[in-house]
Design a protein around this motif. Structure first.
Motif, short mmCIF file in Angstrom:
data_model
loop_
_atom_site.label_atom_id
_atom_site.label_comp_id
_atom_site.label_asym_id
_atom_site.label_seq_id
_atom_site.Cartn_x
_atom_site.Cartn_y
_atom_site.Cartn_z
N ARG A 77 0.84 -1.20 0.00
CA ARG A 77 0.00 0.00 0.00
C ARG A 77 0.87 1.24 0.00
NH1 ARG A 77 -4.10 -1.00 3.67
NH2 ARG A 77 -3.56 -3.21 3.61
N ASP A 78 0.20 2.38 -0.15
CA ASP A 78 0.69 3.73 0.01
C ASP A 78 2.00 3.99 0.74
OD1 ASP A 78 0.09 6.18 -0.68
OD2 ASP A 78 -1.65 6.40 0.62
N THR A 79 3.14 3.90 0.11
CA THR A 79 4.39 4.33 0.74
C THR A 79 5.18 5.05 -0.35
OG1 THR A 79 5.84 2.52 0.06
CG2 THR A 79 4.44 2.10 1.97
N LEU A 87 -0.79 3.49 -5.18
CA LEU A 87 -1.10 4.81 -4.61
C LEU A 87 -2.56 5.18 -4.92
CD1 LEU A 87 2.19 6.75 -5.51
CD2 LEU A 87 1.57 5.72 -3.32
N SER A 96 -4.91 2.91 -2.89
CA SER A 96 -4.96 3.29 -1.48
C SER A 96 -5.81 4.54 -1.29
CB SER A 96 -3.55 3.57 -0.94
OG SER A 96 -2.72 2.46 -1.10
N ALA A 97 -5.68 5.51 -2.20
CA ALA A 97 -6.49 6.73 -2.11
C ALA A 97 -7.97 6.37 -2.16
CB ALA A 97 -6.13 7.69 -3.25
#
Ligand SMILES: NC(=O)c1ccc[n+]([C@@H]2O[C@H](COP(=O)([O-])OP(=O)(O)OC[C@H]3O[C@@H](n4cnc5c(N)ncnc54)[C@H](O)[C@@H]3O)[C@@H](O)[C@H]2O)c1
Ligand SMILES: [Zn+2]
Length: 349
Positions: free
Chosen positions: A216-218, A226, A229-230
């Protein structure tokens, strides 16, 4: 056969483990479970898999993991653009020192077959044609152009707009950031190892891989994760530049099948050989199209195009995977629309 998969607890590594087990192979996985890649403890070992926690930079750990192994599938790496240049020593350490330690241990253990996770990032800015000058290689885009919203690279001779094309494996390499540099060095190290040991190395140059289990989002995650995840947070995917960046989004199950097939056939390659294969779907889409497909499948919110940019990004890079199809008989099976619909609904890691 018995296969050692470095990075076996990662996104792509896990799918390769599942594919190899399903095809009846024995699997030893070796993964340092880096905090930058794992926000949670690693997955449990699959039935029939030996899952070892260890670092590829550790010669003893790698030597122990290599016992009885026929072939190595090297997936372990720090991925993505990272936070800033201060990450460079970690990238070079994990990706290049790690590869050197692994190859030296393979040389000592007499393991001669290697399949490497390569990357399309080695090509830099993809392949372009100018109506007047034919195939041209535009340099890195100037920050002043990006800041002014001029995102398309121009012909270095006449300044005209260019038509993007498909890159083949003989395209010149031109890594544009630290990560890309380390992925190219991994290939050169593998080729040098093959020459000096009589080994056989294959690099699968993955394009943009997406699918279930993506981190996820990193700052280290790929653009599809990204956006995904948003959407999961109820936020709009933020699309950089004007969304017209062309990429080849290839599903992780197709990449895993390519990896398993390459492992099964690498021993038929000539002693001392190194071969690179683009590994893409052959069906290019823009980043904007990908954001819209995901957002629609998720039921919103719709993406916003922000005009932001990152200096290390290239505008277009899309694969010609004909060599892989011809040599290994590999075919991607998950189409863009179907894959994005699935990805909108699955869990991230
Ligand atoms: N995801 C993509 O779109 C993409 C595209 C091109 C190439 N690749 C390459 O594919 C491979 C797998 O990437 P991924 O997307 O599954 O990323 P990932 O981060 O999910 O997996 C990489 C794994 O390697 C492990 N690792 C990192 N450094 C290590 C070390 N020093 N010792 C042992 N383990 C270590 C991490 O803990 C992680 O589990 C990488 O080599 C990457 O460069 C990925
Ligand atoms: Zn021109």
């Amino acid at each position: 056969m018995r296969v050692l998969i470095t990075g076996g607890a990662g996104f792509i590594g896990t799918h390769i483990v599942d594919t190899l087990l399903a095809r009846g192979h024995e699997v030893v996985s070796y993964d340092a479970v880096l905090a930058s890649a794992h926000s949670r403890p690693p997955r449990a070992a699959r039935p029939g898999e030996r899952l070892l926690v260890g670092d590829v930079r550790d010669p003893e750990g790698v030597a122990a993991a290599l016992a009885g192994v026929d072939a190595v599938c090297h997936q372990a790496a720090m991925v993505g653009l990272g936070k800033d240049f201060a990450d460079a020593p970690s990238y070079v350490g994990c990706n290049d020192l790690g590869t050197a330690v692994l190859l030296a241990a393979m040389a000592r253990a007499g393991v001669r077959d290697l399949v490497l996770a390569g990357s399309m990032v080695v090509y830099g800015e993809g392949r372009y044609v100018c109506a007047r000058h034919g195939v041209v290689r535009p340099g890195p885009r100037a920050e002043t152009d990006l800041a002014a919203g001029r995102f398309e690279p121009r012909c270095p001779s006449c300044g005209a707009e260019l038509a993007p094309g498909l890159v083949a494996e003989d395209a010149p390499v031109d890594p544009r950031n630290v990560y890309a540099t380390t992925k190219l060095a991994q290939e050169h190290l593998s080729a040098a190892w093959a020459r000096s040991t009589g080994g056989r190395a294959v690099s699968l140059r993955y394009h943009n891989v997406y699918g279930p289990g993506m981190p996820r989002d990193t700052p280290y995650a790929g653009v599809a994760a990204l956006f995904r995840s948003a959407l999961a947070r109820g936020a709009a995917p933020r699309v950089f530049e004007d969304g017209g960046q062309r990429r080849d989004f290839v599903h992780v199950r197709d990449v895993a099948a390519a990896g398993a097939t390459a492992l099964e056939s690498v021993r038929d390659a000539g002693a001392g050989s190194f071969t690179a294969y683009n590994t893409g779907s052959g069906d290019p889409h823009t980043v904007g199209e990908m954001a819209r497909a995901l957002a629609e499948a998720h039921g919103g919110p719709a993406p916003v195009v922000t005009g932001e940019y990152r200096l290390g990004d290239v505008r277009h890079v899309t694969a010609d995977s004909a060599r892989l199809r011809a040599a290994l008989g590999w075919r991607p099976e998950v189409g863009f629309a179907e894959g994005m619909r699935e990805f909108a609904g699955v869990a991230l890691r």
